[in-house]
Scaffold this active site. Structure first.
Site, short mmCIF file in Angstrom:
data_model
loop_
_atom_site.label_atom_id
_atom_site.label_comp_id
_atom_site.label_asym_id
_atom_site.label_seq_id
_atom_site.Cartn_x
_atom_site.Cartn_y
_atom_site.Cartn_z
N CYS A 130 0.56 0.88 18.48
CA CYS A 130 1.65 1.70 19.03
C CYS A 130 2.96 1.28 18.37
O CYS A 130 3.34 0.11 18.45
CB CYS A 130 1.74 1.53 20.54
SG CYS A 130 3.14 2.44 21.23
N GLY A 243 -5.08 12.24 12.67
CA GLY A 243 -3.78 12.44 12.04
C GLY A 243 -3.65 13.82 11.43
O GLY A 243 -4.21 14.08 10.37
C1 SIN Z 1 3.37 5.82 23.16
O1 SIN Z 1 2.99 5.77 24.34
O2 SIN Z 1 4.47 5.39 22.83
C2 SIN Z 1 2.50 6.42 22.11
C3 SIN Z 1 1.21 5.72 21.99
C4 SIN Z 1 0.92 5.22 20.62
O3 SIN Z 1 1.54 5.62 19.65
O4 SIN Z 1 0.00 4.41 20.48
#
Ligand code: SIN
Length: 326
Positions: A130, A243
């Site tokens: 993330c 993606g």
């Molecule tokens: C997020 O909750 O910020 C997105 C999740 C991710 O990009 O893994």
């Protein structure tokens, strides 16, 4: 009839179409658009040990060719997931993958331990990538040794299939892939979002509350495809492509490049019925092309590199091999 089922290690998926974490709810919230029994697998939004309020707003920002997000893993925590979400998800006739996040090795280990005891969970996808926590510098997303430590800790805590979701924001994704494979991952999800920035120059302000965020959508497809291909060449375990996928043609590009399955993400925001429709389109496309089984396409890319790799093997980056994974 075209055979759409694929194998992901020990798991059999009725087709290669999965949802991507964070784009199709935590449980069955979105499943009135695509019934779960049409999906290869349903992947939850990231769940963490403790509830997380998420990042400051704005958290979503549309750009010309894609979407920037900085949600910050907002979720109600594992206790709420077990109490409210899993009992509902258990009824769904599909493979259930719980995406687990954390900020320390201990948190991932504990998540794996807790999920190991849940009969409704068929596999755990470790979100190592993330870009919206720790200022985009989560060490597990870019350091192969750290990623391996997380996977090894989770591996000790569970016998369920473990997927490692990797970041594209690295110089050598093949190294990340090999590190998590050696640490015990059963599959790799390639990839999470690209780091991106949006600027409103008139207001001199960034589009997102955290300034930068994760970029996704059709524009990242070539990057994601390259990452997935590089992973599939580097490891023996299955790779799940993710993606910028929004059509059956896109999905087939990832399969030919070596992926055993694909995840649909950002495109589901614009069209939540896409997963079910894409499965039907995949079937029709293969039928028209006279291809009896989608599995016959996996890893069949003729990239002309076999001889080159032979010459270059020994640089530690990629090793030559045939069809990577079924
Ligand atoms: C997020 O909750 O910020 C997105 C999740 C991710 O990009 O893994």
């Amino acid at each position: 009839m075209v055979e759409l089922s694929v194998r992901l290690g020990a798991l059999e998926l009725r087709n290669p179409v999965m949802t991507a974490s964070g784009t199709y709810g935590h449980g069955l919230e979105m499943c009135h658009f695509t019934p779960p029994e049409l999906l290869g697998a349903l992947v939850s939004k990231t769940v963490t040990l403790a509830p997380r309020p998420g990042n400051p707003t704005p958290r979503i920002c549309e750009t010309q060719l894609g979407l920037l997000n900085s949600i910050g893993l907002e979720n109600k925590g594992i206790e709420s997931y077990l109490e409210h979400t899993l009992p509902e998800v258990e009824k769904a006739d599909t493979v259930i993958v719980t995406n687990a996040g954390g900020e320390s090795i201990e948190e991932y280990r504990e998540m794996a331990r807790i999920l190991d005891g849940q009969g409704a969970v068929d596999a755990i996808e470790l979100n190592l990538s993330c870009p919206n926590i720790q200022g985009g510098a989560l060490p597990f997303s870019t350091d192969p040794a750290k990623a391996a430590e997380v996977v090894a800790a989770a591996r000790e805590a569970t016998s369920k299939p473990l997927f490692a979701k990797l970041s594209p924001n690295v110089a050598h994704i093949a190294r990340m892939a090999r590190a998590v494979e050696e640490a015990g991952a059963d599959a790799i999800t390639a990839v999470n979002t690209l780091l991106g920035l949006s600027v409103d120059w008139r207001r001199r302000k960034p589009g997102l509350g955290t300034v930068h965020g994760g970029y996704s959508g059709p524009a990242i497809k070539p990057v994601a495809l390259h990452c997935a291909w590089a992973c599939a060449r580097a490891v023996e375990i299955p790779v799940i492509g993710c993606g910028g996928i929004s059509t059956a043609e896109d999905a087939l590009e990832f399969l030919v490049a070596g992926c055993a399955a694909v995840q649909l993400g950002t495109a589901c925001f614009a069209d939540p019925a896409l997963p079910g429709r894409l499965v039907a389109e995949l079937h029709e496309l293969l039928r028209r092309e006279g291809i009896a089984s989608v599995g016959d396409l996996i890893g069949t890319l003729r990239d002309g590199r076999e001889e080159n790799l032979e010459a270059r093997s020994g640089n530690g980056e990629e090793r030559p091999k045939g069809i990577p994974v079924r």
